[in-house]
Design a protein around this motif. Structure first.
Motif, mmCIF file in Angstrom:
data_model
loop_
_atom_site.group_PDB
_atom_site.id
_atom_site.type_symbol
_atom_site.label_atom_id
_atom_site.label_comp_id
_atom_site.label_asym_id
_atom_site.label_seq_id
_atom_site.Cartn_x
_atom_site.Cartn_y
_atom_site.Cartn_z
ATOM 1 N N GLN A 75 0.819 -1.207 0.000
ATOM 2 C CA GLN A 75 0.000 0.000 0.000
ATOM 3 C C GLN A 75 0.856 1.260 0.000
ATOM 4 O O GLN A 75 0.432 2.294 -0.517
ATOM 5 C CB GLN A 75 -0.935 -0.001 1.207
ATOM 6 N N ALA A 76 2.054 1.199 0.556
ATOM 7 C CA ALA A 76 2.898 2.389 0.639
ATOM 8 C C ALA A 76 3.623 2.673 -0.661
ATOM 9 O O ALA A 76 3.798 3.841 -1.039
ATOM 10 C CB ALA A 76 3.906 2.234 1.770
ATOM 11 N N ILE A 77 4.046 1.649 -1.381
ATOM 12 C CA ILE A 77 4.827 1.856 -2.607
ATOM 13 C C ILE A 77 4.026 2.618 -3.661
ATOM 14 O O ILE A 77 4.528 3.605 -4.222
ATOM 15 C CB ILE A 77 5.374 0.507 -3.131
ATOM 16 N N PRO A 78 2.784 2.247 -3.966
ATOM 17 C CA PRO A 78 2.027 3.054 -4.931
ATOM 18 C C PRO A 78 1.758 4.474 -4.424
ATOM 19 O O PRO A 78 1.725 5.419 -5.208
ATOM 20 C CB PRO A 78 0.714 2.294 -5.119
ATOM 21 N N GLY A 79 1.588 4.617 -3.131
ATOM 22 C CA GLY A 79 1.378 5.952 -2.572
ATOM 23 C C GLY A 79 2.582 6.844 -2.793
ATOM 24 O O GLY A 79 2.437 8.011 -3.175
ATOM 25 N N TYR A 80 3.772 6.328 -2.574
ATOM 26 C CA TYR A 80 4.979 7.114 -2.827
ATOM 27 C C TYR A 80 5.137 7.407 -4.325
ATOM 28 O O TYR A 80 5.596 8.478 -4.708
ATOM 29 C CB TYR A 80 6.222 6.382 -2.303
ATOM 30 N N TYR A 81 4.762 6.455 -5.155
ATOM 31 C CA TYR A 81 4.845 6.687 -6.610
ATOM 32 C C TYR A 81 3.902 7.817 -7.018
ATOM 33 O O TYR A 81 4.283 8.701 -7.785
ATOM 34 C CB TYR A 81 4.499 5.395 -7.364
ATOM 35 N N HIS A 82 2.689 7.814 -6.498
ATOM 36 C CA HIS A 82 1.736 8.871 -6.834
ATOM 37 C C HIS A 82 2.203 10.223 -6.291
ATOM 38 O O HIS A 82 1.996 11.258 -6.947
ATOM 39 C CB HIS A 82 0.348 8.543 -6.297
ATOM 40 N N LEU A 83 2.810 10.240 -5.147
ATOM 41 C CA LEU A 83 3.343 11.489 -4.614
ATOM 42 C C LEU A 83 4.492 12.013 -5.471
ATOM 43 O O LEU A 83 4.604 13.224 -5.712
ATOM 44 C CB LEU A 83 3.828 11.301 -3.182
ATOM 45 N N ALA A 84 5.345 11.119 -5.936
ATOM 46 C CA ALA A 84 6.508 11.537 -6.709
ATOM 47 C C ALA A 84 6.125 12.023 -8.104
ATOM 48 O O ALA A 84 6.728 12.945 -8.631
ATOM 49 C CB ALA A 84 7.510 10.386 -6.806
ATOM 50 N N THR A 85 5.118 11.389 -8.709
ATOM 51 C CA THR A 85 4.764 11.745 -10.083
ATOM 52 C C THR A 85 3.607 12.723 -10.158
ATOM 53 O O THR A 85 3.359 13.309 -11.212
ATOM 54 C CB THR A 85 4.391 10.483 -10.883
ATOM 55 N N GLY A 86 2.872 12.922 -9.090
ATOM 56 C CA GLY A 86 1.743 13.846 -9.094
ATOM 57 C C GLY A 86 0.487 13.246 -9.724
ATOM 58 O O GLY A 86 -0.433 13.972 -10.087
ATOM 59 N N THR A 87 0.427 11.942 -9.842
ATOM 60 C CA THR A 87 -0.752 11.274 -10.428
ATOM 61 C C THR A 87 -1.648 10.743 -9.326
ATOM 62 O O THR A 87 -1.264 10.718 -8.154
ATOM 63 C CB THR A 87 -0.322 10.110 -11.333
#
Length: 91
Positions: A75-87
């Motif tokens: 659950q944390a890995i996609p959250g960090y990805y969305h934070l980094a890319t702004g999606t």
């Protein structure tokens, strides 16, 4: 030199204190030691097996802990990805 002689005589004249008679506290301080008996289970098998894996219910507990950590990471890995890319924003 005379002070040393006087002080040693004063110390030697001190009365001896009687030994305390303890009933309940004596039982607590002279309680039979079972530590070596209890440690024997954990020392069996040497260092090849960790102590948190030697009890009967430890495998289930470790699997539940590993499952919770895995779910948290997934659950944390996609959250960090969305934070980094702004999606993944909710408009």
């Amino acid at each position: 030199m005379s002070l040393r002689i006087v002080s040693s005589k004063l110390v030697n004249r001190a009365p001896q204190r009687p030994v305390q008679k303890r009933t309940f506290l004596d039982w607590m301080t002279n309680y039979p030691d079972r530590i070596n008996e209890l440690k024997r289970h954990y020392q069996a098998g040497g260092r090849s097996i960790f102590t948190w894996q030697k009890q009967p219910g430890d495998k289930l507990t470790n699997l539940i802990g590993a499952g919770l950590v895995t779910i948290g990471l997934f659950q944390a890995i996609p959250g960090y990805y969305h934070l980094a890319t702004g999606t993944g924003k909710k408009d």
